[in-house]
Scaffold this active site. Structure first.
Site, PDB file in Angstrom:
ATOM      1  N   SER A  32      21.456  43.470  58.845  1.00 25.08           N
ATOM      2  CA  SER A  32      21.369  43.752  57.412  1.00 25.08           C
ATOM      3  C   SER A  32      20.554  45.011  57.182  1.00 25.08           C
ATOM      4  CB  SER A  32      20.716  42.579  56.685  1.00 25.08           C
ATOM      5  OG  SER A  32      20.400  42.988  55.371  1.00 25.08           O
TER       6      SER A  32
ATOM      7  N   HIS B 105      25.882  44.848  57.688  1.00 22.49           N
ATOM      8  CA  HIS B 105      25.785  43.975  56.505  1.00 22.49           C
ATOM      9  C   HIS B 105      25.034  44.722  55.410  1.00 22.49           C
ATOM     10  CE1 HIS B 105      25.637  40.007  54.497  1.00 22.49           C
ATOM     11  NE2 HIS B 105      24.433  40.388  54.087  1.00 22.49           N
TER      12      HIS B 105
ATOM     13  N   ASP C 246      23.627  44.579  51.528  1.00 19.23           N
ATOM     14  CA  ASP C 246      23.225  43.674  50.453  1.00 19.23           C
ATOM     15  C   ASP C 246      23.098  44.413  49.132  1.00 19.23           C
ATOM     16  OD1 ASP C 246      22.813  41.099  51.782  1.00 19.23           O
ATOM     17  OD2 ASP C 246      21.267  42.154  52.919  1.00 19.23           O
TER      18      ASP C 246
ATOM     19  N   MET D  20      22.260  44.128  45.252  1.00 19.39           N
ATOM     20  CA  MET D  20      21.545  43.230  44.332  1.00 19.39           C
ATOM     21  C   MET D  20      21.396  43.902  42.975  1.00 19.39           C
ATOM     22  SD  MET D  20      18.464  42.121  46.825  1.00 19.39           S
ATOM     23  CE  MET D  20      18.737  41.397  48.431  1.00 19.39           C
TER      24      MET D  20
ATOM     25  N   HIS E 191      27.889  42.311  50.798  1.00 21.16           N
ATOM     26  CA  HIS E 191      27.464  41.054  50.179  1.00 21.16           C
ATOM     27  C   HIS E 191      27.004  41.362  48.768  1.00 21.16           C
ATOM     28  CE1 HIS E 191      24.267  37.571  50.405  1.00 21.16           C
ATOM     29  NE2 HIS E 191      25.190  37.350  49.497  1.00 21.16           N
TER      30      HIS E 191
ATOM     31  N   MET F  83      25.444  40.408  45.529  1.00 26.27           N
ATOM     32  CA  MET F  83      24.580  39.457  44.823  1.00 26.27           C
ATOM     33  C   MET F  83      24.461  39.958  43.397  1.00 26.27           C
ATOM     34  SD  MET F  83      21.854  38.815  47.857  1.00 26.27           S
ATOM     35  CE  MET F  83      22.385  40.271  48.751  1.00 26.27           C
TER      36      MET F  83
ATOM     37  N   MET G   9      24.267  30.827  52.734  1.00 25.23           N
ATOM     38  CA  MET G   9      22.922  31.392  52.569  1.00 25.23           C
ATOM     39  C   MET G   9      21.896  30.402  53.108  1.00 25.23           C
ATOM     40  SD  MET G   9      23.337  34.380  51.337  1.00 25.23           S
ATOM     41  CE  MET G   9      21.580  34.722  51.335  1.00 25.23           C
TER      42      MET G   9
ATOM     43  N   ASP H  77      23.337  33.756  56.627  1.00 27.84           N
ATOM     44  CA  ASP H  77      22.560  34.893  56.141  1.00 27.84           C
ATOM     45  C   ASP H  77      21.188  34.439  55.642  1.00 27.84           C
ATOM     46  OD1 ASP H  77      21.717  37.289  55.098  1.00 27.84           O
ATOM     47  OD2 ASP H  77      23.247  37.417  53.539  1.00 27.84           O
TER      48      ASP H  77
END
Ligand code: DX5
Ligand code: ZN
Length: 235
Positions: free
Chosen positions: A20, A45, A47, A49, A78, A80, A149, A187
């Site tokens: 990540s 990966h 992330d 957000m 990913h 979020m 998660m 994750d």
């Protein structure tokens, strides 16, 4: 880059590692992406957000596009974020191979998954620690990836929540029973101390942020994560 095929049947096969980038040095992202390029990692990966679905804000599609330009590994994005449909095309255009949305953030999950696939990406769904895996029952056949998660999303460096193991056992048996090719990703709080247990529970894709980037030799840690279980799997 859409080169990595999904596993036909992950029994007796090795697993994927997706470091990540959230735990990387943001003042020198290129250096960390190069490190991952030269490692045994299978995916990068990423992330995203929004400060609404999760408390933190990370980065958006333009930075993901720049990461994609530097990465030789396919991007596992990913999201979020709330109402992810608004941004799926942007992340597909930015070069995502896999786009994962949160079960808890989608009112019309089936439609969202079709949208992701229509843009040529693999479609994933992430479930928070409080979300029962049984809720994926009616959508299982439409998923390329399930992300379980194992921490509450929003931050790196948290402690692995152990009831995740039961969720993985449940989901991997469903995937096997229905003869699906769905990737089962974990994750949050994953590292050398618990990876073997997680793989034994049926996961076949490990996300690791702090465990990789805070280690003395990130590339060696990636190799070690990649090597777990191979002695038994290929014996
Ligand atoms: C958490 C993110 C994770 C995070 C993992 O919200 O989805 O991908 O970066 O970090 P570690 O491995 O440090 O728990
Ligand atoms: Zn993540």
């Amino acid at each position: 880059m859409r080169s990595l095929p999904l596993r036909q049947n992950f029994k007796n096969m090795s697993h994927y590692i997706a470091p990540s980038i959230l735990a990387a040095d943001f003042t020198n992202l290129e250096q960390d992406i190069k490190m991952i390029n030269g490692s045994e990692a299978d995916y990068l990966h990423v992330d995203v957000m929004d400060g609404v679905f999760v408390p933190a804000i990370s980065f958006g599609q333009n930075i993901v596009k720049q990461m994609h330009a530097k990465s030789s590994k396919p991007l596992d994005v990913h999201l979020m974020i709330v109402d992810p449909d608004r941004y799926i095309k942007d992340f597909a255009d930015a070069g995502a191979e896999i786009i994962t949305v949160h079960y808890e953030a989608c009112n019309h999950l089936h439609r969202t998954l079709q949208l992701i696939k229509s843009l040529g990406c693999k479609a994933g769904v992430a479930i928070n620690p409080h979300t029962a895996p049984e809720l994926l029952e009616c959508i299982l056949e439409d998923l390329d990836l399930i992300c379980v998660m194992s921490v509450n999303p929003g931050f790196g460096g948290q402690k692995f929540i152990y009831n995740t193991i039961q969720k993985l056992q449940y989901l991997s048996s469903k995937i096997r029973d229905r003869n699906l090719k769905t990737l089962l990703e974990v994750d949050g709080g994953v590292g050398l101390q618990n990876a073997e247990k997680i793989l034994q529970a049926g996961a076949n894709m490990l996300v690791a942020g702090s465990a990789v980037f805070k280690s003395e030799s990130p590339q060696d840690t990636i190799s070690q994560l990649k090597g777990i279980g191979n002695h038994t799997l290929h014996a």
